[in-house]
Design a protein around this motif. Structure first.
Motif, PDB file in Angstrom:
ATOM      1  N   ARG A  67       0.776  -1.715   0.095  1.00 28.71           N
ATOM      2  CA  ARG A  67       0.487   0.017   0.035  1.00 28.71           C
ATOM      3  C   ARG A  67       0.848   0.766   0.299  1.00 28.71           C
ATOM      4  O   ARG A  67       0.595   2.476  -0.639  1.00 28.71           O
ATOM      5  N   PHE A  70       2.273   1.785  -3.383  1.00 28.87           N
ATOM      6  CA  PHE A  70       1.230   2.414  -4.744  1.00 28.87           C
ATOM      7  C   PHE A  70       0.864   4.282  -4.321  1.00 28.87           C
ATOM      8  O   PHE A  70       1.003   4.401  -5.372  1.00 28.87           O
ATOM      9  N   ALA A  71       1.138   4.089  -2.879  1.00 30.80           N
ATOM     10  CA  ALA A  71       0.999   5.169  -2.889  1.00 30.80           C
ATOM     11  C   ALA A  71       2.169   7.068  -2.870  1.00 30.80           C
ATOM     12  O   ALA A  71       1.524   7.850  -3.265  1.00 30.80           O
ATOM     13  N   SER A  77      -3.665   8.381  -6.218  1.00 30.54           N
ATOM     14  CA  SER A  77      -4.782   7.098  -6.140  1.00 30.54           C
ATOM     15  C   SER A  77      -5.362   7.315  -4.574  1.00 30.54           C
ATOM     16  O   SER A  77      -5.312   8.286  -3.717  1.00 30.54           O
ATOM     17  N   TRP A  81      -8.925   2.464  -3.376  1.00 31.06           N
ATOM     18  CA  TRP A  81      -8.117   2.092  -4.655  1.00 31.06           C
ATOM     19  C   TRP A  81      -6.581   1.219  -4.413  1.00 31.06           C
ATOM     20  O   TRP A  81      -6.552   0.221  -4.697  1.00 31.06           O
ATOM     21  N   ARG A  82      -6.033   1.637  -3.306  1.00 29.88           N
ATOM     22  CA  ARG A  82      -4.927   1.443  -3.252  1.00 29.88           C
ATOM     23  C   ARG A  82      -5.238  -0.326  -2.568  1.00 29.88           C
ATOM     24  O   ARG A  82      -3.972  -1.512  -2.367  1.00 29.88           O
ATOM     25  N   GLU A  83      -6.332   0.233  -1.316  1.00 33.00           N
ATOM     26  CA  GLU A  83      -6.659  -1.549  -0.519  1.00 33.00           C
ATOM     27  C   GLU A  83      -6.849  -2.669  -1.847  1.00 33.00           C
ATOM     28  O   GLU A  83      -6.309  -4.238  -1.613  1.00 33.00           O
ATOM     29  N   THR A  85      -6.283  -2.765  -5.034  1.00 27.31           N
ATOM     30  CA  THR A  85      -4.784  -2.999  -5.532  1.00 27.31           C
ATOM     31  C   THR A  85      -4.573  -4.031  -4.676  1.00 27.31           C
ATOM     32  O   THR A  85      -3.789  -4.994  -5.488  1.00 27.31           O
ATOM     33  N   THR A  86      -3.613  -4.294  -3.525  1.00 29.24           N
ATOM     34  CA  THR A  86      -3.036  -4.509  -2.640  1.00 29.24           C
ATOM     35  C   THR A  86      -3.553  -5.557  -2.908  1.00 29.24           C
ATOM     36  O   THR A  86      -2.600  -7.036  -2.569  1.00 29.24           O
TER      37      THR A  86
END
Length: 310
Positions: A67, A70-71, A77, A81-83, A85-86
Motif C-alpha cells: 500500500r 502504491f501511494a 490514487s 483503490w490502493r486497498e 489493488t493490494t
C-alpha cells in the motif's frame, strides 16, 4: 526475499522459538503446495495458488508495504483503490508461484502457450547469442519472461535473493536448477557475474526491488535506491543490456516481449554515469508496465527510502 510469507513478521519475531516454528510451518505449507501444483493442470494450479495466496493478504505486514509503494507510485490514487489493488497483488503472487512450478510444462507447450514478440534489433541480437544482461521486473508473468532465452539457446545465470528460510530456498532453487539455469546469489558480489559474461554467458535478473546498496535514481519521480552494478558490468565487459517482459493472456497463454538492446545516451561519459543513465531508461519501461497492470506488480517490500514516507 521476505523473511516470512504466511505469518506476520512482528508475530514471528516475538520469540526465537516462535520464529523457528513459523519457518517450519511455512516450509511444510510450501512443500505441500509444491507437490500439489505439480499434480494439477496449469489452469487449476494457477487458480488454486491465486486463491491460497489471496487468503492471507489482509493480515500480512507485507500488505502495508504494498500500500505504501502504491501511494508513492500513484499519488493521486484513493485509499480504497490502493486497498483493492493490494489484495489483487497477493493473488498475482500466487500466479507467479504456480508459474515457476509449472515452467517446464509451459515450455513444453510453448507453441500453444507462448507468443514471442521481438523488436527488430532484438531479433538480430537474440540470434547472435551475444553475452547479455537481461532485465525484467516483478510485473506480470515475470517467471515466464526467461523462456525467451531458452528459445534462442542462451546459457543463463539467474541472480537470486537468498531466502531466510533454508527449506524454502532449497525448494525454490531446486525448481530453477531442474530447468537448467545456473544460479548466482545476489550476495556473491561481481566476480561470478564478470566470469559468466566474459565466458559469453548471460545473466537474467528482476531489478525493481530495493537493494542494500546502490544509487538513488528516480522511479515514478521519486528517488529510489537502485542496483546499477549489473549494467556497469555489461558496459565494462561489452555485454548487451536487454529488457524483456511477459504478459498473461486469456486461456493460460503468455506474450513475451523483448525490446531492442539499450544504447547508452551518453557513450562518452564515465561508465558509472552511463550505468545510471541506462538504468533510468530501464525504470521508464518498468513504470509503463506497472501503470498498465498495477495489480500485477509484486511490490511486497519497501521500494523507496523511509525518508519518503507519506
Amino acid at each position: 526475499m521476505p523473511e516470512f510469507y504466511l505469518i506476520p513478521k512482528r508475530l514471528a519475531r516475538k520469540a526465537p522459538a516462535l520464529s523457528s516454528a513459523a519457518q517450519w510451518v511455512e516450509a511444510a505449507v510450501f512443500r505441500f503446495i509444491f507437490w500439489l501444483m505439480r499434480k494439477l493442470s496449469l489452469g487449476l494450479a494457477l487458480r488454486l495458488s491465486a486463491f491460497t495466496f489471496g487468503l492471507g493478504s489482509a493480515y500480512s505486514d507485507k500488505a502495508d508495504k504494498a500500500r505504501a509503494n502504491f501511494a508513492i507510485a500513484f499519488p493521486d490514487s484513493s485509499p480504497e483503490w490502493r486497498e483493492r489493488t493490494t489484495k489483487k497483488v497477493f493473488r498475482y503472487l500466487g500466479y507467479s508461484a504456480a508459474e515457476l512450478l509449472k515452467l517446464e510444462q509451459i515450455w513444453e507447450e510453448r507453441e500453444q502457450r507462448i507468443e514471442f514478440v521481438l523488436e527488430p534489433q532484438a531479433q538480430k541480437h537474440m540470434e547472435s547469442k551475444q553475452a547479455t544482461v537481461f532485465m525484467t521486473a516483478h510485473v506480470g508473468a515475470w517467471q515466464v519472461a526467461s523462456l525467451v532465452t531458452r528459445q534462442f539457446g542462451f546459457t543463463i545465470n539467474a541472480i537470486y535473493a537468498p531466502e531466510s528460510n533454508p527449506i524454502i530456498q532449497h525448494l525454490l532453487l531446486g525448481s530453477r536448477r531442474s530447468f537448467g539455469e545456473k544460479l548466482i546469489s545476489a550476495d556473491a558480489g561481481p566476480r561470478p557475474l564478470i566470469k559468466a559474461l566474459k565466458a559469453g554467458e548471460s545473466i537474467i535478473m528482476a531489478m525493481d526491488t530495493r537493494p542494500d546498496a546502490g544509487k538513488l535514481i528516480p522511479f515514478f519521480g521519486v528517488d529510489a535506491l537502485t542496483n546499477t552494478s549489473a549494467i556497469g558490468l555489461a558496459l565494462r565487459t561489452g555485454a548487451a543490456v536487454v529488457v524483456s517482459r511477459a504478459e498473461r493472456l486469456p486461456g493460460g497463454r503468455y506474450r513475451v516481449t523483448v525490446y531492442d538492446p539499450l544504447v547508452s545516451p551518453i557513450p562518452d561519459a564515465p561508465v558509472k554515469e552511463q550505468a545510471v543513465a541506462m538504468t533510468e531508461i530501464v525504470h521508464h519501461h518498468f513504470e509503463d508496465w506497472i501503470r498498465e497492470y498495477p495489480q500485477e506488480w509484486v511490490c511486497l517490500k519497501r521500494r523507496w527510502p523511509k525518508a519518503h514516507k507519506l
